[in-house]
Design a protein around this motif. Structure first.
Motif, short mmCIF file in Angstrom:
data_model
loop_
_atom_site.label_atom_id
_atom_site.label_comp_id
_atom_site.label_asym_id
_atom_site.label_seq_id
_atom_site.Cartn_x
_atom_site.Cartn_y
_atom_site.Cartn_z
N SER A 12 -4.97 1.46 -7.22
CA SER A 12 -3.73 2.10 -6.80
C SER A 12 -3.32 1.64 -5.41
O SER A 12 -2.13 1.57 -5.10
CB SER A 12 -3.90 3.62 -6.81
OG SER A 12 -4.82 4.03 -5.82
N ALA A 13 -4.28 1.33 -4.56
CA ALA A 13 -3.95 0.84 -3.23
C ALA A 13 -3.30 -0.52 -3.30
O ALA A 13 -2.37 -0.82 -2.56
CB ALA A 13 -5.22 0.76 -2.37
N ILE A 121 -5.56 8.94 -1.17
CA ILE A 121 -4.65 9.04 -2.31
C ILE A 121 -3.97 10.40 -2.26
O ILE A 121 -4.64 11.43 -2.19
CB ILE A 121 -5.41 8.91 -3.64
CG1 ILE A 121 -6.25 7.62 -3.66
CG2 ILE A 121 -4.44 8.95 -4.82
CD1 ILE A 121 -5.45 6.36 -3.68
N ALA A 139 -0.29 5.35 -1.10
CA ALA A 139 -1.72 5.38 -0.80
C ALA A 139 -1.95 4.52 0.42
O ALA A 139 -1.36 3.45 0.56
CB ALA A 139 -2.51 4.85 -1.99
#
Length: 247
Positions: A12-13, A121, A139
């Motif tokens: 996700s980063a 997050i 994030a």
């Protein structure tokens, strides 16, 4: 936590990397310090995190060798970092514990460098998204250096900064600026420049490893030139050490 879950959090980063470069925002998780010095004689090192924001956050932490986009589940470093995943409530803190596992022998005659990563997050959006159509969630990942410092190294880290050797090198009609670190310590820089004949040249140096040297091309500099190197290095506490060397 399973490797699959770990990878999803880490991924996700990467997906928001482009967004971070385009929007003005800041991380809520604050690390108490700009670097970690792990002395060989110590059993462990503690790093304090604080959630300065107004919402709870899920945080993932890991240590790497310098390649920041590698899946943490595939990394091997001689350290144990706990906790690897946790939740921090608003205005609360969490202490990380770093322990050297000695699973792989590190050089005894010089420092080794690693990176501590802290990925935050934001909480999931509510099921009813009617009022959050224009909300962008990001994030954030923060990385700081982790230096493993063996016992009985010669000198000290401050002397390493002060005793860097700078020189001008002429080679095949090109002029270079050379920085040499004869110490067993890493030297990190926040700024460096070379001034000659009233003209200032930027020197793109970020970190000089122990017992090494780095050469920089100075475009436009003529053979036989003299000048002055000004540099700002960072000490163990994150403070600045400013030095000037006349060549």
């Amino acid at each position: 936590m399973s490797k699959a879950i770990s990878y999803r959090i880490f991924k996700s980063a990467a997906l928001v990397g482009a967004l971070l470069a385009s929007f003005s925002a800041s991380a809520d998780i604050v690390i108490s310090g700009t670097r970690v010095i792990y002395n060989e004689k110590d059993k462990d090192e503690m790093v304090r995190l604080e959630n300065k924001g107004g919402k709870p956050l899920l945080v993932q932490t890991w240590i790497d060798k310098g390649k920041e986009n590698v899946d943490p589940a595939k990394l091997f470093v001689p350290f144990t970092l706990t906790p690897p995943v946790f939740r921090i409530e608003p205005k609360r803190g969490q202490t990380l514990r770093i322990m050297y596992t000695q699973g792989a022998a590190l050089p005894a005659d010089r420092e080794s460098v690693f990176w501590l990563n802290v990925l935050e997050i934001p909480p999931k959006l509510p099921e009813d998204k009617s009022n959050v159509q224009n909300l962008l969630q990001l994030a954030f990942k923060t990385r700081i250096k982790l230096f493993y410092r063996p016992a009985n190294l010669a000198g000290n880290a401050i002397d390493a900064i002060k005793e860097l050797k700078w020189s001008i090198v002429n080679d095949d009609n090109h002029v270079y600026l050379k920085a040499k670190n004869n110490s067993p310590y890493y030297v990190s820089f926040s700024d460096a420049s070379f001034t000659s004949a009233g003209k200032k040249y930027s020197v793109a140096i970020k970190m000089l490893p122990p017992m090494s040297e780095e050469t920089f091309t100075v475009s436009g500099l003529k053979s036989g030139s003299t000048g002055k190197v000004d540099y700002v290095a960072i000490n163990d506490f994150g403070g600045s050490v400013t030095r000037s060397v006349t060549l």
